[in-house]
Structure formats: structure tokens, C-alpha cells
Design a protein around this motif. Structure first.
Motif, PDB file in Angstrom:
ATOM      1  N   LYS A   5     -16.664   8.950 -12.147  1.00  0.00           N
ATOM      2  CA  LYS A   5     -15.653   9.238 -13.171  1.00  0.00           C
ATOM      3  C   LYS A   5     -16.088  10.399 -14.058  1.00  0.00           C
ATOM      4  O   LYS A   5     -15.248  11.093 -14.646  1.00  0.00           O
ATOM      5  CB  LYS A   5     -15.398   7.995 -14.024  1.00  0.00           C
ATOM      6  N   SER A  27       2.480   1.741  -3.329  1.00  0.00           N
ATOM      7  CA  SER A  27       1.523   2.190  -4.351  1.00  0.00           C
ATOM      8  C   SER A  27       1.220   3.673  -4.230  1.00  0.00           C
ATOM      9  O   SER A  27       0.700   4.283  -5.163  1.00  0.00           O
ATOM     10  CB  SER A  27       0.228   1.387  -4.248  1.00  0.00           C
ATOM     11  N   LYS A  42       0.300   5.711  -9.086  1.00  0.00           N
ATOM     12  CA  LYS A  42      -0.768   4.752  -8.805  1.00  0.00           C
ATOM     13  C   LYS A  42      -1.860   5.340  -7.919  1.00  0.00           C
ATOM     14  O   LYS A  42      -2.950   4.785  -7.817  1.00  0.00           O
ATOM     15  CB  LYS A  42      -0.194   3.508  -8.131  1.00  0.00           C
ATOM     16  N   THR A  43      -1.520   6.469  -7.249  1.00  0.00           N
ATOM     17  CA  THR A  43      -2.547   7.086  -6.397  1.00  0.00           C
ATOM     18  C   THR A  43      -3.676   7.686  -7.237  1.00  0.00           C
ATOM     19  O   THR A  43      -4.781   7.891  -6.740  1.00  0.00           O
ATOM     20  CB  THR A  43      -1.937   8.196  -5.515  1.00  0.00           C
ATOM     21  N   ASP A  48     -10.507  13.006  -3.778  1.00  0.00           N
ATOM     22  CA  ASP A  48     -10.489  11.616  -3.285  1.00  0.00           C
ATOM     23  C   ASP A  48     -11.704  10.829  -3.784  1.00  0.00           C
ATOM     24  O   ASP A  48     -12.824  11.369  -3.892  1.00  0.00           O
ATOM     25  CB  ASP A  48     -10.482  11.615  -1.756  1.00  0.00           C
ATOM     26  N   ARG A  49     -11.502   9.559  -4.074  1.00  0.00           N
ATOM     27  CA  ARG A  49     -12.538   8.719  -4.647  1.00  0.00           C
ATOM     28  C   ARG A  49     -13.732   8.538  -3.706  1.00  0.00           C
ATOM     29  O   ARG A  49     -14.887   8.518  -4.154  1.00  0.00           O
ATOM     30  CB  ARG A  49     -11.965   7.350  -5.024  1.00  0.00           C
ATOM     31  N   THR A  73      -8.353  10.322  -6.896  1.00  0.00           N
ATOM     32  CA  THR A  73      -7.268   9.634  -6.164  1.00  0.00           C
ATOM     33  C   THR A  73      -7.840   8.607  -5.185  1.00  0.00           C
ATOM     34  O   THR A  73      -9.035   8.606  -4.882  1.00  0.00           O
ATOM     35  CB  THR A  73      -6.417  10.637  -5.355  1.00  0.00           C
ATOM     36  N   ASP A  74      -6.938   7.752  -4.715  1.00  0.00           N
ATOM     37  CA  ASP A  74      -7.303   6.783  -3.670  1.00  0.00           C
ATOM     38  C   ASP A  74      -6.135   6.671  -2.704  1.00  0.00           C
ATOM     39  O   ASP A  74      -5.077   6.120  -3.029  1.00  0.00           O
ATOM     40  CB  ASP A  74      -7.613   5.414  -4.282  1.00  0.00           C
ATOM     41  N   LYS A  80      -6.337   7.101  -9.669  1.00  0.00           N
ATOM     42  CA  LYS A  80      -7.088   5.949 -10.175  1.00  0.00           C
ATOM     43  C   LYS A  80      -7.822   6.272 -11.477  1.00  0.00           C
ATOM     44  O   LYS A  80      -8.058   5.392 -12.298  1.00  0.00           O
ATOM     45  CB  LYS A  80      -8.087   5.473  -9.118  1.00  0.00           C
ATOM     46  N   ASN A  81      -8.192   7.536 -11.636  1.00  0.00           N
ATOM     47  CA  ASN A  81      -8.879   7.964 -12.860  1.00  0.00           C
ATOM     48  C   ASN A  81      -8.407   9.370 -13.201  1.00  0.00           C
ATOM     49  O   ASN A  81      -8.151  10.184 -12.316  1.00  0.00           O
ATOM     50  CB  ASN A  81     -10.400   7.980 -12.688  1.00  0.00           C
ATOM     51  N   GLN A 114       0.825  -1.204   0.000  1.00  0.00           N
ATOM     52  CA  GLN A 114       0.000   0.000   0.000  1.00  0.00           C
ATOM     53  C   GLN A 114       0.862   1.257   0.000  1.00  0.00           C
ATOM     54  O   GLN A 114       0.577   2.222  -0.721  1.00  0.00           O
ATOM     55  CB  GLN A 114      -0.914   0.006   1.227  1.00  0.00           C
TER      56      GLN A 114
END
Length: 660
Positions: free
Chosen positions: A417, A298, A389-390, A405-406, A450-451, A392-393, A295
């Protein structure tokens, strides 16, 4: 010269200070080819005399000569060899080993010879055929009649090719037909040139031999020669003896485990559960540490480390404590947390630092999209420390853009999205040059989602965009946070140490903590929790050890006669100890194997079940975990067997043979 000579044999038993003589000066001689019957009432000393001749009784006065050589009864090892090579025992109660087949009972004696495995099996079959049991070689003693059991005992006594055959009341438990058959076999043995000595109460049995010795009150009071001794054949090749083979001891231990299937299975299962639990918890610890590292990797580039300005004067404070103090100071003394260009230059000049990326972190940011507000969160600037990788879209934020943040995006709408490209408003708290709070209110286009995973929500803008908004509201726009680039991964710890040791006016200038330090702390806590859980699971191993101790003690008690028989056949005390130790070790080995199999099955089940949730193998059993558990299992089994196995090895052979 007689083959066996007894000279002035005396033996007494003592009860306190009172002496009770049993043998009162016995002088006898025996030759090969004789069938000698020792007749007399109980208590006359017959069995005691046989124990001395057989090398079982070592405490007496007098001398025993074999083939004109003195037999030293004080040397236990020589007596073991004497019993293996010279003596064959036939007992009234047969004393067959119940968990062995008839063939294996005979092979037990042959296991103390130099014959190969195939030769031992062939000789055992031949002997059983000789005593008329060819059709019963694979049966167990419990499946035979009394006469058949005694014939197996005779075959076992003959197996090692002894010179002297001692039979203690060999027909006492037999009917007349079986008595005749057994006496015929004993007569045949004498005819083959061996010395047969039979202890009996029966005059009819005694009359079967070549000589009768009558005992009363510890003396030979009558001697009668019935017929001449049989002719002794010319010497032929003799079997060579050797101590009981280690492989044979393991075989006997395994055979007994199979014989007591249910009892031993329950013990093995209990131990296996302990091994399984220990391995599983250790594997879970490995997986959790791996998951945390995954984690972090990533989210964060390990070549970029976080540094803030130090605000505490406590010289004993750790880097983590100084960093925490700086974070807290942002709300009370913001000016003390910012770093101007001169400080950034000092930081960049430190050995090992390749580049300094200035940035900022601001608390109490509230994002609003339509009617959906976020909880107070942090807004921070993008640095190369963040992993791609943080995101996500979408993509990284450019000037005038923001990453949200997602989890917050999902609250706005399920098809989050589609928020990319839309404008969102937000506010956050900053401070002016006089340390007064300033509420910055702005908006930006959403460039991506982000995530932050376990690290929390991520709302990110470019530092240049944040600085424009800060200046617009006349807030301090100097960095309160920097990301230090250290390209040499091996130099990270040393470089961070130099950063934390840099001082200004007697006070440490910066507070920096590497991700390695954070992971090390987290892993230490995780390892501690794992070991505690494994130790708790290991309690079941302690319980199983107690069960093994109890079982081994019970086994020693139940197999006391077996111990006596093995000693009478010539097994050493260390062989007896090894028998029970090996049995416990076998339990440990089987438990370990079963526990390992159970642990790997549980690992696969848990990883498959949780894969859709965390996309990571949360249980990671290593070879080291397996080896550790196996070693612990074997050590516990070995310790558990220590006392019972030594008790078995120290049992008096005569007492063991007389046990119920």
C-alpha cells in the motif's frame, strides 16, 4: 333355513391330464350355535372343504349359500367382504404377525371395521382380557407360550365379530392343558351364537363339539350329533366392515421397518448418501455460478459492454470468435483493429446505445520497479465498465498516473500500500500508421492498487494519458477498443445484437459480446459439469434402488404367511400391494430427509471452511434442489417396489398360508 349350506361341492386337482378328486359331492348344512368338528385322516379333503367355506378357494363345482344367499366365488371383491364380515380364522401355527404386539395383532382385524381408533383399541383390550391375556397386551408373539399365542389368534379371529369361526387343527401344537383351555374358548364362542367349525385329527377334540362329521375320500361317511346346538341370542348390533384403512397400511409398513432396524438402516443410509451427494453437487453448482457472477459484478458494470472492430470475413463466426480474431489481429495487422471517429459515431447512433467510451488495450506491457519486473501483461484504459470495487487501495488514475495489480505490487514489497504515490516505469508495444511495432517507454505515478480476481492482472491508465504517450512515439492513437454504455439493462441483448449485425462493405463492422453472454456460457458449462457430477452421485441411488428391490423381495418371501393371514382376514390384493409399496416409499422418505440434513450440514461446514479464502458461500442449496432430490428418491423407491409388491399381491392365499 340353515345359516350355511353346501350343495354338491366337488373339487379335483390335476397333474397334467391326470385328475385327482378331493371332494366328491359334499352336501351339508350348518346353523349358528353349533360347534361342528370335522374329523378324518390327512388327505381326506377336510382343509379343502374349509378353504371353500372360508372363501379362500374359488375353483370348485357346487354352491355355497350364506343365510339363503348364494356366495359367488368368482367375484374376488365380494369374497374379500365375505371374509371380513363373516369368517374368523384360527390357525394351527397361530400365524401371528411377529413385528406387531399382541394388541396390534388383534387391531389388525379391527382396522377393517368402521370403529374409531380409540374404539378399536378398547375392543382389542377387551378381547385379550376375555382370552386371559390382559397382562400380555404389549408383548410380542415371540414372548408368549404356544397356548398364549393361540389365544391371541382366537382374539384376533373374534375381533371383527364374524358369524363363522373356522379353526384348522387349533390344538395340534398345544399340550393337554392348553388344549382344554382353547376348546373351552371355542365352546364359549359357540354359546355366544356363532357357528364354530373345527378341523381335527383328534377324536377327543371332536367329542368336545355338538356334532361330528367324519370325512374320508372326499365324502362325509359318518355324521353324529352329540348334543343340541346352543341357543342363539337375539340379534345385537354388529360391527360394520370396511376395507383396510390406508393409515393402518402405513402403520404396518413403519412397524416392519422398525422391526428390521439394522437391515433397513443400511439401505436407508445408502440411499441417503445418494440424495446427499446429488443435493450437494447441485448446491455446489449454484454456488460456483453465484461466485462467478459475484466476481464479474465486482469488476464490471453490467450497463457497459465491450466492442471491438471486426477483422474476420467469416459470416458464421460467433461474436466471441470475432472478438478473439480482433484481439489476435492486433499483433499482425493493427491498422485493421482501430476505430476512427466516424466509426465511433456510427456505433453511437445505433438504437439503444447511450454513449461510446473510446479506449485501448496494449499487449506485452512490462512494469519495472527497482529490480522487480512484471511478467508481460496488458495495459488498458479506464472506462466506466470497470467497477470501483476493482480498486482495492487508492483511487482512479488521473493524467500521468497508473493503477497496478495487487499481485505484482506484493512482489515489490509486502507493505504494497505504501507504493501509492511512487513512480513506476513500464514499456508496452504499439504500432505506427504503417503497421510497424513501436515500443512505448514511459513512467507514471501509482494512484492505486487493483485486483482483477479470476479475470487476471489489471494495469490501467486514463485513455488520454495513453494517447499522449502514443503520439509522443508517433504510434497510432485511435481506439482499438470501446465500452458501449447501455442504460436500459433490459435492452442490452437487443442492442448488442444490432451492433453485431451492422455491416460495412458486406462485412460485419463490429464484434461485441455482453457480460450476460459470457456468464451464460460459463453457467452452461458449470451446469453441465454439475449435472454430470450429480448424475455420477446418483449412481448410488440406483444401487440403493437395487437394494430396495432385493430387500422387498426378501420381505415378501419372509412374510408370505403374513400375506396369507391378511388375505384371510379380508384384506384386498391392493392392500397387500400397498403394504410393500409403502414400506419402500418410507425408505425413500427417510433417506431423503436424512440426505437433506447431511447436505445442509455439509453446506455449512464447507462454507465456513472456505469463507476466509473466498469470502463467499460456495455451496448454495436451493429449495428446488431439495425438491428434485426428494422426488427422485421417491420415484426410485416406487419403481424399486413395483415388481415385488405386485408379486405379493398376486400370491395365492392358500399357498401363502401353507408357506414355511
Amino acid at each position: 333355513m340353515a345359516f350355511l349350506e353346501l350343495k354338491n361341492i366337488k373339487k379335483s386337482y390335476y397333474l397334467g391330464k391326470d385328475e385327482f378328486p378331493v371332494l366328491n359331492g359334499i352336501d351339508l348344512s350348518f346353523d349358528k350355535g353349533e360347534f361342528v368338528s370335522i374329523l378324518g385322516e390327512s388327505g381326506g379333503g377336510k382343509s379343502t372343504l374349509m378353504n371353500i367355506i372360508g372363501g379362500l378357494d374359488r375353483n370348485f363345482e357346487g354352491q355355497v349359500n350364506i343365510n339363503n344367499d348364494k356366495l359367488d366365488h368368482k367375484q374376488e371383491k365380494k369374497l374379500d367382504v365375505y371374509r371380513r364380515e363373516t369368517i374368523g380364522y384360527i390357525f394351527q401355527s397361530f400365524n401371528l404377525i411377529n413385528y406387531q404386539t399382541n394388541l396390534e395383532n388383534v387391531e389388525t382385524s379391527l382396522n377393517m371395521t368402521t370403529l374409531s381408533a380409540s374404539e378399536r383399541k378398547e375392543r382389542a383390550k377387551a378381547l385379550l382380557n376375555k382370552v386371559g391375556l390382559a397382562e400380555h397386551i404389549n408383548k410380542y408373539p415371540s414372548q408368549l407360550s404356544g397356548g398364549q399365542k393361540q389365544r391371541v389368534a382366537i382374539a384376533r379371529a373374534l375381533a371383527s365379530d364374524p358369524d363363522i369361526m373356522i379353526a384348522d387343527e387349533p390344538t395340534g401344537a398345544l399340550d393337554s392343558v392348553n388344549t382344554t383351555e382353547v376348546l373351552e374358548l371355542l365352546k364359549q364362542i359357540a354359546q355366544e351364537g356363532k357357528l364354530v367349525i373345527v378341523v381335527t385329527h383328534s377324536q377327543a377334540v371332536a367329542e368336545y363339539g355338538t356334532r361330528i362329521l367324519h370325512m374320508a375320500d372326499g365324502k362325509i361317511d359318518e355324521e353324529r350329533f352329540l348334543k343340541d346346538a346352543f341357543m342363539v341370542p337375539v340379534d345385537t348390533d354388529r360391527l360394520k366392515s370396511r376395507p383396510l384403512k390406508a393409515a393402518s397400511i402405513w402403520d404396518m409398513a413403519f412397524d416392519h421397518l422398525k422391526y428390521k432396524k439394522l437391515q433397513n438402516f443400511l439401505i436407508v443410509l445408502g440411499s441417503a448418501i445418494g440424495v446427499f451427494s446429488v443435493i450437494l453437487f447441485l448446491g455446489l453448482g449454484n454456488g460456483i455460478k453465484g461466485y462467478i457472477a459475484d466476481q464479474v459484478d465486482s469488476l464490471v458494470n453490467p450497463n457497459y459492454q465491450s466492442v471491438v472492430r471486426n477483422t474476420t470475413k467469416d459470416k458464421k463466426a460467433s461474436a466471441a470468435e470475432r472478438m478473439q480474431a480482433s484481439r489476435q489481429a492486433m499483433a499482425t495487422d493493427y491498422a485493421s483493429t482501430v476505430m476512427d471517429s466516424a466509426m465511433l459515431q456510427r456505433l453511437e447512433n445505433i438504437k439503444g446505445v447511450d454513449k461510446v467510451h473510446a479506449g485501448g488495450v496494449f499487449n506485452n506491457a512490462v512494469f519495472t520497479y527497482g529490480q522487480v519486473k512484471s511478467q508481460p501483461v496488458q495495459l488498458q484504459s479506464w472506462t466506466p465498465q470497470f467497477s470501483e470495487k476493482t480498486i482495492k487501495n487508492g483511487r482512479q488514475a488521473k493524467d500521468g498516473e497508473v493503477l497496478i495489480d495487487r499481485e505484482y505490487a506484493k512482489k515489490i514489497q509486502s507493505n504494497y500500500k505504501e507504493l501509492i504515490g511512487k513512480t513506476i516505469a513500464f514499456t508496452y508495444m504499439a504500432f505506427d500508421s504503417e503497421n510497424k511495432p513501436v515500443l512505448v517507454s514511459t513512467s507514471a505515478k501509482i494512484s492505486g492498487i487493483t485486483d482483477g480476481g479470476q479475470s487476471g492482472a489489471l494495469f490501467i491508465q486514463k485513455w488520454s494519458t495513453i494517447q499522449k504517450d502514443l503520439k509522443k512515439y508517433h504510434a497510432v492513437s485511435d481506439a482499438n477498443y470501446v465500452s458501449v454504455e447501455i442504460n436500459d439493462t433490459k435492452a442490452v441483448k437487443a442492442t448488442m445484437k444490432r451492433i453485431n449485425h451492422l455491416q460495412s462493405n458486406g462485412m460485419q463492422t463490429f464484434a461485441g459480446i455482453s457480460m450476460d453472454d459470457i456468464l451464460s456460457t460459463v453457467n452452461t458449462i458449470t451446469s453441465l459439469a454439475t449435472y454430470v457430477l450429480a448424475a455420477i452421485a446418483g449412481i448410488s441411488l440406483v444401487v440403493s434402488a437395487i437394494m430396495i428391490i432385493v430387500t422387498t423381495y426378501m420381505s415378501v418371501s419372509e412374510r408370505t404367511r403374513e400375506i396369507g393371514v391378511l388375505r384371510a382376514l379380508g384384506a384386498r390384493s391392493k392392500d397387500i400391494r400397498g403394504l410393500f409399496t409403502n414400506e419402500a416409499l418410507l425408505m425413500g422418505i427417510i433417506s431423503a430427509v436424512l440426505g437433506i440434513v447431511m447436505a445442509y450440514i455439509a453446506q455449512n461446514v464447507m462454507n465456513v471452511a472456505l469463507n476466509s479464502l473466498i469470502h463467499f458461500s460456495i455451496v448454495q442449496i436451493s429449495i428446488g434442489n431439495v425438491i428434485f432430490a426428494v422426488i427422485i428418491s421417491l420415484i426410485i423407491a416406487l419403481i424399486a417396489s413395483f415388481v415385488p409388491s405386485r408379486r405379493a399381491a398376486k400370491l395365492n392365499t392358500i399357498d401363502a398360508l401353507a408357506a414355511d
